[in-house]
Motif scaffolding. Structure first.
Motif, mmCIF file in Angstrom:
data_model
loop_
_atom_site.group_PDB
_atom_site.id
_atom_site.type_symbol
_atom_site.label_atom_id
_atom_site.label_comp_id
_atom_site.label_asym_id
_atom_site.label_seq_id
_atom_site.Cartn_x
_atom_site.Cartn_y
_atom_site.Cartn_z
ATOM 1 N N TYR A 216 10.663 5.617 14.521
ATOM 2 C CA TYR A 216 11.006 4.929 15.631
ATOM 3 C C TYR A 216 12.457 3.987 15.551
ATOM 4 C CZ TYR A 216 10.148 1.363 19.129
ATOM 5 O OH TYR A 216 10.292 0.857 20.435
ATOM 6 N N ARG A 217 12.575 3.571 14.407
ATOM 7 C CA ARG A 217 13.893 3.007 14.096
ATOM 8 C C ARG A 217 15.176 4.061 14.079
ATOM 9 N NH1 ARG A 217 12.130 -2.013 9.953
ATOM 10 N NH2 ARG A 217 11.045 -3.228 11.779
ATOM 11 N N GLN A 221 11.386 7.863 19.294
ATOM 12 C CA GLN A 221 10.071 7.305 19.480
ATOM 13 C C GLN A 221 9.013 8.486 19.540
ATOM 14 O OE1 GLN A 221 9.956 5.561 23.503
ATOM 15 N NE2 GLN A 221 8.426 4.167 22.987
ATOM 16 N N ALA A 224 7.628 9.431 16.671
ATOM 17 C CA ALA A 224 6.691 8.244 15.967
ATOM 18 C C ALA A 224 5.483 8.262 16.740
ATOM 19 C CB ALA A 224 7.349 7.097 16.099
ATOM 20 N N TYR A 251 1.165 1.579 17.069
ATOM 21 C CA TYR A 251 0.965 2.457 18.170
ATOM 22 C C TYR A 251 1.252 1.866 19.443
ATOM 23 C CZ TYR A 251 -0.591 6.360 21.300
ATOM 24 O OH TYR A 251 -0.768 7.076 22.222
ATOM 25 N N MET A 254 4.830 0.274 19.655
ATOM 26 C CA MET A 254 5.596 1.381 19.953
ATOM 27 C C MET A 254 5.766 1.896 21.623
ATOM 28 S SD MET A 254 5.720 3.594 16.540
ATOM 29 C CE MET A 254 6.485 2.910 15.184
#
Length: 919
Positions: A216-217, A221, A224, A251, A254
């Motif tokens: 994610y980072r 996305q 992830a 989750y 995100m």
């Protein structure tokens, strides 16, 4: 290579293939079995290893008949291989023999495993101090020491178990390292490493959460979210379970693009306890010393001895023990001197009353004292591990670079003290105790000061400080009589002086003349003759009290537990808080109670004995019973409020009718509730024991219910008394039936299930569980029904009916998951594991147990975690996997030993039976 200095110096490496390097050149270690012998020696470095234990470690149950000779041959060859060349500065032989066994000597910096542990400890200290980059670097250094599995390629029962245990620790260190790197924004290149780790350890949801966050980072996305779906599919296919709540929450966040998930936030991603996933702790400077005595006198020799202590000086002891009889002034001296030197300890002063000689038997456990100390030093509760050894290690790490004064008051044993001792040369610890604590002197290098009774000059000086020289010189004969009656006991002198100071217009002769009139009882502090009656001395302060404080003093004699709050005192009296506070202040002023910690007042044991005697004379039985009923109602209602704050999904039990005059002040939030339980636990446990002496079983039975969640969290559930609980619950059931309280009846039936189950009465327990399920169904309580279905399944499993056990537990699991009751889910998973184990499906049992262990760890309930780990070991043992069985039992043993739980004895017995591990 940490610690290696070249030349003739040694480097010993076990984190990978076993290697010994002398001056950079590898030493020939011989055959694989000889190398295994050496590996066992190295992993027991610097402590003797007896022959029998040595043989078990190398061969286990397959030890040959000639194992002793074979072992001696291997050791002899190793000694020759490892012997330094002539004239080499590396020192004496590494392997020696003592009466206790073989000893392999390892010096600092020679062993890579020691380097690994040192770096991990440094990371813990840096993390506690808030230096996350330094902590991450230390963990990176620790991880880089690994070249492969421990002593790769070598076999043996001990090595295999140690290898599995250390591999688990290594993965935990990697997880902490990666999470730290993510939290400080250093995670750009971590995705590949995390994918490899997830492939190697597919059931570790913490690793999967870290992979999701790293993706994610990295602006990935979709990847992830896909990683989450892969995790969910895997867990459902393998275990039939959903991901843990923390992973599901990550989750969802995100999906909603929560900005707090981006680098630099230090956002937690996995289940607690997780030291690096919470806010950076503040470096606190505690100042916990009690107030010093205003009229301190004497003890010049002891003060001179204390002044010679020099913190930080390697020749000066860092530990001093002050011993002497009760009432002799040990605490007074310790606190007085601590105030004198507090400026030498700029990083703070810690204080705890360990209650080692508490009449109620409510001593403070080292684990609880460490929790309080670490909190005071700025370590958040979530970062504090449950095991006492781990807490002690963290405590030492936090104090490694600080100068702190530690006062451990009223210690019972050396074992109670040792976990609380700092290792830093800049720290100093003062211990007070009625025991000699020889172990601290002989083993820990403590300096001991023994306090005796005051001599005549010191006793006279105390009276002079309180009453003035002019008053003493006016009546020398009366003063001599008072001194003789007090027999040099500082406590007695303090009470006498307070009485005389209060009645400043009374001649001392009048006060002294009262001493011979009361000659019986309270004999523990009788001096050399009959004139030293402490009861008379106590009565001087008591007789001049106003009616309100005098009544409170009498009623406090029957109060359960070691100390009391203003609210509890108000309930005893049946008055408001202001009246109770004023009465306690009056008692404290007269030195009849002591406020050792703010808001909590305690008796000296002699004063309690006097109060009980006076209550039996002055108060009627009905008045004493009413006071006890009021204070028990206070504890019951407050405990129920607090329990619902820490366990909001728990359905409340109907309460007893309100008691007039009882004060109830519920905690404001979960933190306050936990603090209240922790402070009041000795009193609450003493209250539960009261049915021995009073017919208030309905109240105390409900109090057991109110304590339930906290006892589980703290590992005290083994303290419940099941025979007494059954009687109390039966009476409570009758009460609920008479009042038409259907919910109350359901709860009581449910609790009777577990009381009977603990007694091995499984068929009776099943009947109560079925009755509770019927009542919960009628009342529409799905949570209560889920608990009952699991209890029914467990009872069926105990009775051998695994088909009904699995059917009922499976229904319970669905209901618990629908309601989000994670504790209920963990209990049910454990039951399912047990049912499958009874069927002989040990692999499947281990999977259910494993998920239950994870949930207990996430919920912070170490004792249920250890209980399930015990069954994990049983399942492995039944499946013939002795190494895995020993590993699970040892993990359980660590938890049980950390809390002094009797379950440790059962685990040790299991380990002894398999005779293959290091016990």
């Amino acid at each position: 290579m940490p610690g290696y200095q070249g030349g003739g110096h040694l480097r010993i490496e076990v984190l990978g293939r076993l290697r010994v390097l002398r001056g950079g050149t590898a030493v020939d270690l011989g055959t694989p079995q000889q190398r295994a012998v050496l590996a066992v020696l190295i992993l027991h470095a610097n402590r003797p290893l007896g022959r029998e234990k040595f043989i078990n470690a190398v061969w286990g149950l397959q030890a040959p008949e000639y194992a002793v000779n074979l072992l001696q041959k291997h050791v002899s060859r190793l000694r020759k291989s490892l012997a330094p060349p002539a004239g080499d500065p590396a020192g004496p032989d590494l392997v020696t023999w003592t009466d206790a066994g073989y000893v392999f000597t390892v010096r600092p910096g020679e062993l890579d495993l020691d380097d690994f542990e040192r770096e991990v400890d440094q990371a813990a200290a840096a993390r506690a101090a808030g230096d996350l980059p330094k902590a991450a670097q230390a963990l990176r250094t620790a991880s880089e020491l690994w070249r492969g599995p421990l002593c790769d390629g070598l076999t043996g029962p001990f090595l295999e178990a140690y290898r599995d245990r250390l591999a688990e620790r290594r993965v935990g260190v990697l997880e902490e390292q990666i999470e730290l790197e993510l939290s400080i924004g250093d995670g750009a290149d971590l995705v590949g490493q995390l994918r490899d780790l997830v492939a190697e350890h597919p059931l570790r949801e913490r690793l999967r959460g870290l992979l999701m966050l790293a993706l994610y980072r990295s602006q990935r996305q979709a990847d992830a979210l896909a990683a989450y779906h892969d995790t969910r599919q895997y867990l459902l296919e393998e275990l039939g379970i959903e991901p843990a709540a923390r992973l599901r929450q990550l989750y969802q966040r995100m999906l909603s693009a929560d900005p707090a998930l981006m680098p630099g936030t230090g956002e937690p991603v996995t289940a607690p306890p997780d030291p690096v996933s919470v806010a950076v702790p503040v470096r606190s400077i505690p100042a916990q010393l009690p107030h010093r005595v205003a009229h301190f006198v004497g003890r010049e020799d002891q003060l001179a001895q204390l002044r010679r202590l020099r913190p930080g000086d390697s020749g000066s002891p860092a530990l001093v023990v002050i011993t002497g009889t009760a009432g002799v002034g040990k605490t007074t001296l310790a606190v007085h001197w601590a105030h004198q030197v507090r400026d030498q300890f700029p990083d703070g002063q810690l204080y705890v009353n360990l209650r080692g000689f508490d009449a109620a038997g409510t001593r403070v456990e080292p684990s609880d004292a460490l929790m309080a100390f670490l909190n005071a030093l700025g370590v958040p509760t979530i970062q504090i591990p449950p095991q006492v050894d781990a807490r002690a290690a963290l405590f030492r790490s936090v104090l490694s670079d600080r100068r702190v004064l530690v006062v451990l008051d009223n210690a019972g044993t050396a074992e109670q003290v040792r976990p609380l001792l700092p290792a830093s040369d800049g720290c100093l610890t003062i211990v007070t105790s009625r025991n000699w604590l020889n172990g601290l002197v002989a083993v820990d290098g403590a300096e001991r000061l023994n306090l005796d009774l005051f001599n005549t000059d010191e006793a006279r000086q105390m009276l002079s400080r309180r009453l003035g020289d002019h008053r003493l010189s006016a009546e020398p004969d009366a003063v001599e009589e008072m001194l003789a009656s007090c027999a040099g006991l500082p406590l007695a002198l303090t009470i006498v002086a307070a009485r005389a100071a209060f009645y400043s217009a009374f001649p001392l002769a009048v006060l002294a003349g009262q001493l011979p009139a009361h000659q019986a009882g309270l004999d523990a502090f009788r001096g050399d003759d009959q004139s030293t009656d402490l009861r008379a001395v106590i009565s001087w302060s008591y007789r001049v009290l106003e009616p309100g404080p005098a009544r409170l003093f009498r009623l406090m004699g029957g109060h359960p537990g070691p100390d009391i709050t203003i609210a509890a005192a108000a309930s005893l009296l049946g008055e408001n808080l202001a009246t109770a506070g004023a009465a306690l202040t009056a008692l404290a002023t007269a030195h009849l109670v002591d406020e050792r910690t703010p808001g909590r007042y305690s008796f000296h044991d002699l004063l309690r004995a006097f109060a009980i005697e006076e209550a039996e004379v002055v108060e009627s039985d009905s008045d004493r019973q009413a006071a006890l009923q009021r204070v028990l109602y206070h504890y019951l209602r407050t405990a129920q409020y607090a329990d619902l704050l820490i366990s909001p999904d728990r359905e409340p039990l109907a309460t007893v009718p309100p008691v007039e005059g009882a004060v109830v002040a519920g905690p404001a939030d979960e933190v306050a509730a936990l603090s209240w339980f922790a402070a009041e636990l000795p009193v609450l446990l003493a209250s539960v024991d009261l049915p021995h002496r009073t017919r208030l079983d309905a109240v105390t039975s409900r109090l057991v219910w109110g304590l339930g969640t906290f006892l589980d969290r703290r590992g005290h559930w083994h303290e419940r008394r099941y025979d007494e609980g059954y009687t109390g619950y039966r009476e409570l059931l009758e009460h609920s039936g008479r009042s038409g309280d259907q919910s109350g009846q359901a709860h009581v039936h449910f609790h009777l299930t577990w009381v009977l189950e603990r007694q091995g009465k499984h068929r009776e327990a099943l009947a109560h569980a079925q009755q509770a399920a019927t009542l919960f169904t009628e009342s529409g309580s799905k949570g209560g029904l889920a608990d009952c279905l699991n209890a029914i399944g467990w009872c069926y499993a105990q009775l051998g009916d695994t088909e009904h056990a699995i059917a009922n537990c499976s229904q319970a699991l669905v209901l618990h998951r629908q309601a989000g009751h994670r504790a209920g889910e963990a209990h049910t998973l454990d039951s399912l594991g047990y049912a499958h184990q009874r069927l002989g499906k040990h692999d499947k049992a281990v999977l259910y147990y494993g998920r239950a262990v994870e949930l207990w760890s996430e919920l912070g309930v170490p004792f249920y975690e250890a209980d399930t780990l015990t069954r994990v070991g049983d399942a492995h043992h039944a499946n013939g996997d002795l190494g895995l069985a020993r590993d699970a039992w040892r993990r359980a043993l660590l938890v049980f030993e950390g809390f002094g739980h009797p379950g440790a004895d059962e685990i040790r017995s299991k380990l002894d039976d398999v005779k293959g591990g290091d016990s």
